[in-house]
Design an enzyme around this catalytic site. Structure first.
Site, PDB file in Angstrom:
ATOM      1  N   SER A 126       0.931  -1.273   0.009  1.00  0.00           N
ATOM      2  CA  SER A 126       0.025   0.046  -0.031  1.00  0.00           C
ATOM      3  C   SER A 126       0.973   1.006   0.041  1.00  0.00           C
ATOM      4  O   SER A 126       2.078   1.343   0.433  1.00  0.00           O
ATOM      5  CB  SER A 126      -0.993   0.017   1.424  1.00  0.00           C
ATOM      6  OG  SER A 126      -1.494   1.235   1.433  1.00  0.00           O
ATOM      7  N   TYR A 150      -1.809  -0.265  10.797  1.00  0.00           N
ATOM      8  CA  TYR A 150      -2.028  -0.947   9.375  1.00  0.00           C
ATOM      9  C   TYR A 150      -0.642  -0.804   8.350  1.00  0.00           C
ATOM     10  O   TYR A 150      -0.180  -1.950   7.858  1.00  0.00           O
ATOM     11  CB  TYR A 150      -3.398  -0.437   8.877  1.00  0.00           C
ATOM     12  CG  TYR A 150      -3.234  -0.539   7.352  1.00  0.00           C
ATOM     13  CD1 TYR A 150      -3.004   0.157   6.638  1.00  0.00           C
ATOM     14  CD2 TYR A 150      -3.672  -1.942   6.894  1.00  0.00           C
ATOM     15  CE1 TYR A 150      -3.079   0.016   5.182  1.00  0.00           C
ATOM     16  CE2 TYR A 150      -3.924  -2.301   5.492  1.00  0.00           C
ATOM     17  CZ  TYR A 150      -3.463  -1.284   4.490  1.00  0.00           C
ATOM     18  OH  TYR A 150      -3.473  -1.691   3.311  1.00  0.00           O
ATOM     19  N   LYS A 154       2.054  -3.534   6.887  1.00  0.00           N
ATOM     20  CA  LYS A 154       2.312  -3.593   5.528  1.00  0.00           C
ATOM     21  C   LYS A 154       3.984  -3.434   5.413  1.00  0.00           C
ATOM     22  O   LYS A 154       4.493  -4.013   4.525  1.00  0.00           O
ATOM     23  CB  LYS A 154       1.650  -2.581   4.640  1.00  0.00           C
ATOM     24  CG  LYS A 154       0.178  -2.983   4.636  1.00  0.00           C
ATOM     25  CD  LYS A 154      -0.187  -4.174   3.796  1.00  0.00           C
ATOM     26  CE  LYS A 154      -1.627  -4.374   3.574  1.00  0.00           C
ATOM     27  NZ  LYS A 154      -1.777  -5.707   2.822  1.00  0.00           N
TER      28      LYS A 154
END
Ligand code: WQD
Length: 338
Positions: A126, A150, A154
């Site tokens: 991302s 989050y 990643k």
């Protein structure tokens, strides 16, 4: 015998669109999904759109026995790994869930892949790994940082992949850094189907346009951007799905873990997105300005030149198409989901 492609999270928003493209391209596909953020009806819709069948296994990517069974039962040539949790706000409330599902789930997948001699991976990363970039457009060599669990999960997974690829030869890993996926399949049968109140702009805006919510709250109009609202690189989910096929095809030519931006290279503000959807729906969409959302950044859009060079991919669907397909899904597909 053609090797199969394992798609974890293949019933989700980006996963389902990618599975359709894989099937249409003639691949043998095995989908593993725990259906925690997808409805069973998606599976039949994928089969109908592709006019081809695939193997579906309802299981959690953290379940290593199920993972091993998939590799025992199928000759997996490569994995496209979507499965994971992806809500920024939720991740600050439930960090353990995010690290377990995202990081530990990927660790178990990589260990299983290694055990079965499969070293080809397309990973769903991302643009959030760029943190708050010092400038735009963003290139893959820009500094990396995270501002929430989050994003950190990643980034940790990217580091895991880089370390693994450095430890032994033969790993070919495409780290696809998505910008802002929006829109839906033109058939209106697949699309983003968030549970509860949508966190992201486009699904929320579509629900306001459909009269399901009174108005959109614009999170801040005092950013250093042309109209003061946040600027993002929105890309059509079908373009994004095709980017995964391009990455799969390019894997044999890649060495190690290679980060690649998947974006259009153009940024649109929140107000520009509202105006674009108003052109599509043919009526004003109510909005009001509220305070900035904690953790938001002013601008984020890609320099997509590496994807063009390495994958021969670039986004081709414009903003009006993103709005048209998103609106079609909102009016037809989303409503009929059961
Ligand atoms: C877009 C713009 C908001 C909602 C997130 C994740 C990212 C990725 C994509 C997973 C911003 C504004 C939004 C609203 C608003 N997800 N906005 N009112 O924050 O760029 O990225 O989703 O990989 O990792 O961080 O997307 O759609 O939430 O916001 O004004 O009700 O719309 O401030 O400027 P974001 P978004």
């Amino acid at each position: 015998m053609l090797k199969s492609i394992l798609v974890t999270g293949g019933a989700g928003f980006i996963g389902s669109h990618t599975v359709v493209e894989l099937l249409v391209a003639g691949h043998q596909v095995v989908v593993m999904d725990n259906l925690s953020n997808a409805k069973p009806s998606v599976l039949a819709r994928i089969r109908g759109l592709a006019d081809r069948d695939f193997t579906f296994i309802e299981a959690d990517v953290c379940d290593r026995d199920s993972l091993r069974e998939v590799f025992h039962q199928h000759d997996i040539g490569a994995v496209i790994h979507f499965a994971g949790l992806k809500a920024v706000g939720e991740s600050t409330r439930l960090p353990l869930d995010y690290y377990r599902n995202n990081f530990c789930g990927t660790l178990g997948l990589l260990e299983t892949m290694k055990g079965f001699g499969c070293r080809n991976l397309v990973f769903s990363s991302s643009a959030t790994v760029y943190g708050d970039p010092a400038e735009v457009p963003i290139r893959e060599e820009f500094p990396l940082s995270a501002t929430n669990p989050y994003g950190r999960s990643k980034l940790m997974i990217e580091d895991l992949c880089r370390d693994l690829a450095s430890s032994e030869s033969g790993w070919r890993i495409a780290l696809l850094r998505y910008f802002n996926p929006v829109g839906a399949h033109p058939s209106g049968l697949l699309g983003e189907d968030p549970q509860g109140i949508p966190n992201n702009l486009m699904p929320y805006l579509l629900q306001v346009a459909a009269g399901q919510r009174p108005s959109l709250e614009v999170f801040g109009q005092d950013y250093p951007t042309p109209d003061g609202t946040g600027v993002r690189d929105y890309l059509h989910v079908v373009d994004l799905a095709k980017g995964h096929l391009a990455a799969l095809k390019a894997l044999p030519g890649l060495q190690g873990a290679v980060p690649i931006n998947l974006g259009t290279g153009k940024g649109y503000s929140v107000l520009e997105m509202i105006q674009a959807l108003e052109r599509t729906v043919g009526h004003p969409i109510p909005w009001r300005v509220g305070p900035r959302r904690p953790g938001d950044i002013a601008q984020c859009y890609a320099d997509p030149s590496r994807a063009q060079e390495l994958l021969g991919w670039r986004a081709s669907l414009d903003l009006d198409t993103m709005c048209r397909d998103g609106w079609n899904w909102q009016q037809n597909g989303a409503a009929s989901q059961f």
